[in-house]
Design an enzyme around this catalytic site. Sequence first.
Site, mmCIF file in Angstrom:
data_model
loop_
_atom_site.group_PDB
_atom_site.id
_atom_site.type_symbol
_atom_site.label_atom_id
_atom_site.label_comp_id
_atom_site.label_asym_id
_atom_site.label_seq_id
_atom_site.Cartn_x
_atom_site.Cartn_y
_atom_site.Cartn_z
ATOM 1 N N ASP A 1 -11.156 -50.921 106.216
ATOM 2 C CA ASP A 1 -12.040 -51.939 105.663
ATOM 3 C C ASP A 1 -11.183 -53.101 105.173
ATOM 4 O O ASP A 1 -10.079 -53.308 105.667
ATOM 5 C CB ASP A 1 -12.837 -51.318 104.502
ATOM 6 C CG ASP A 1 -14.212 -51.933 104.342
ATOM 7 O OD1 ASP A 1 -14.289 -53.072 103.839
ATOM 8 O OD2 ASP A 1 -15.208 -51.295 104.710
ATOM 9 N N HIS B 1 -15.564 -55.893 99.719
ATOM 10 C CA HIS B 1 -16.269 -54.934 100.572
ATOM 11 C C HIS B 1 -15.639 -53.546 100.504
ATOM 12 O O HIS B 1 -16.332 -52.534 100.347
ATOM 13 C CB HIS B 1 -16.288 -55.440 102.009
ATOM 14 C CG HIS B 1 -17.239 -54.706 102.889
ATOM 15 N ND1 HIS B 1 -16.867 -53.618 103.650
ATOM 16 C CD2 HIS B 1 -18.555 -54.893 103.138
ATOM 17 C CE1 HIS B 1 -17.910 -53.174 104.326
ATOM 18 N NE2 HIS B 1 -18.954 -53.934 104.038
ATOM 19 N N SER C 1 -23.336 -50.927 105.749
ATOM 20 C CA SER C 1 -21.989 -50.707 105.207
ATOM 21 C C SER C 1 -22.023 -49.805 103.980
ATOM 22 O O SER C 1 -21.048 -49.122 103.675
ATOM 23 C CB SER C 1 -21.344 -52.047 104.824
ATOM 24 O OG SER C 1 -20.759 -52.686 105.930
#
Length: 429
Positions: A187, A220, A370
């Site tokens: 990620d 994220h 996600s």
Amino acid sequence: MKRAFLLLAATAALSACATAPPKAPSADPGRAALVGAASMDSQRDIVLAVANPIDPPAMHAGSSLLGYAPSKFYGAGQRAAATLEALKRSYGMREVTGWPIKALELYCVVLKPPPGMSREALLNALAGDNRVQLAQPLHDYSVYTSGPPAPQDNDPYTTLQRGFIETDAALAHRFSEGDGVRVAIVDTGVDAAHPDLQGRIHDMHNMVDGNAATFNRDGHGTEVAGVIAADGDNHRGIVGMAPKATLSIYKACWYPAAAQAGARCNTFTLAKALAAIIDTDARIVNLSLGGPADPLLDKLLVHILEDGRIVVAAMPPDGSVDGFPVDAPGVIAVRVSDVAAALPGVVSAPGNDILTTQPGGGYDFTSGSSMAAPHVSGIAALLLSLSPRLDAHAIHQLLLRSSKVSDGMLQVNAASAVEALRGKQQATR
């Protein structure tokens, strides 16, 4: 509401007890670490691989669960180096960076076509060259999130964790909290200084630019890490689906300079991350990202799956299963549970308004597949902690069979999955 969360989180961060910090992000050896992935041109650059044979590593005491015995770093062997130089001279290509993939016995390079020659023309020419093992475009990938909008009942925000509550994770924690399971997160980076991630991160690696700086602004990855393994019973914040699991962080995505732009990755950074995971004992790989089909990345995924690992991937927002990584057989594809009907075999999990960790010690809500994928990775860690020999197929089938209706939607359920596994174990004794 958001302001209150951030103020509360800031107070918690100031009062956090000091713990041993995780290992600093490591810069990979070789030329690849010297080139920033953000400078590559996905509209023109190509990825090329040539054979780079190595001797099989000797087995020795201390081999991991998967039988891997670490070996010394190797780069381009004499044969690979000579082949690459000849190819560059033949076609007038300019090398951007190169890196070895030990598991595939390949040496890969990112190359720029010569001036005046299109990428398509170059790839067509290379397709007929028997010195080339693989030649393809450098693809772009993106993460799937829309951004911010019990045993652990002393974690103050647990009652606001929609996914944790709907999957009955607190009940599952009576029997498993993911102890002894390593989850690899590919990620952006993760803010390892976050109070709710202290002690959960085992190692961190930067595949984007080799910069050993901390990832304290990478949102994220921090969100994904919190859903999977935020610390429990620590009187602060939230609790992860598998709060005793440990995390290996592979930064393969970065944020472009444009304001409000989502994180992006490319073939180069993702291939480096997946190749590095092959050299570890991580059993679960979380991929909350996706993009076009990619031959090199598919080869690496096949190798990872054949090693007995579990790969969990987020479904694209359009529901397509034609690209990387959801198109690879054996990958557990996860969609948000309150969208249109899923395709057969696709797992559903909470993904809207998910409260999770944010850089700087804060917490906020975010949505997208996600966030659905790490719920499934966390449940897989609970199951592997109880039965380490489970493979991807067994876990996939268990997740599907044990899914339950919650608030009118069929989705994964941590408690029923753990209960089903324990019942099977008891029946075989």
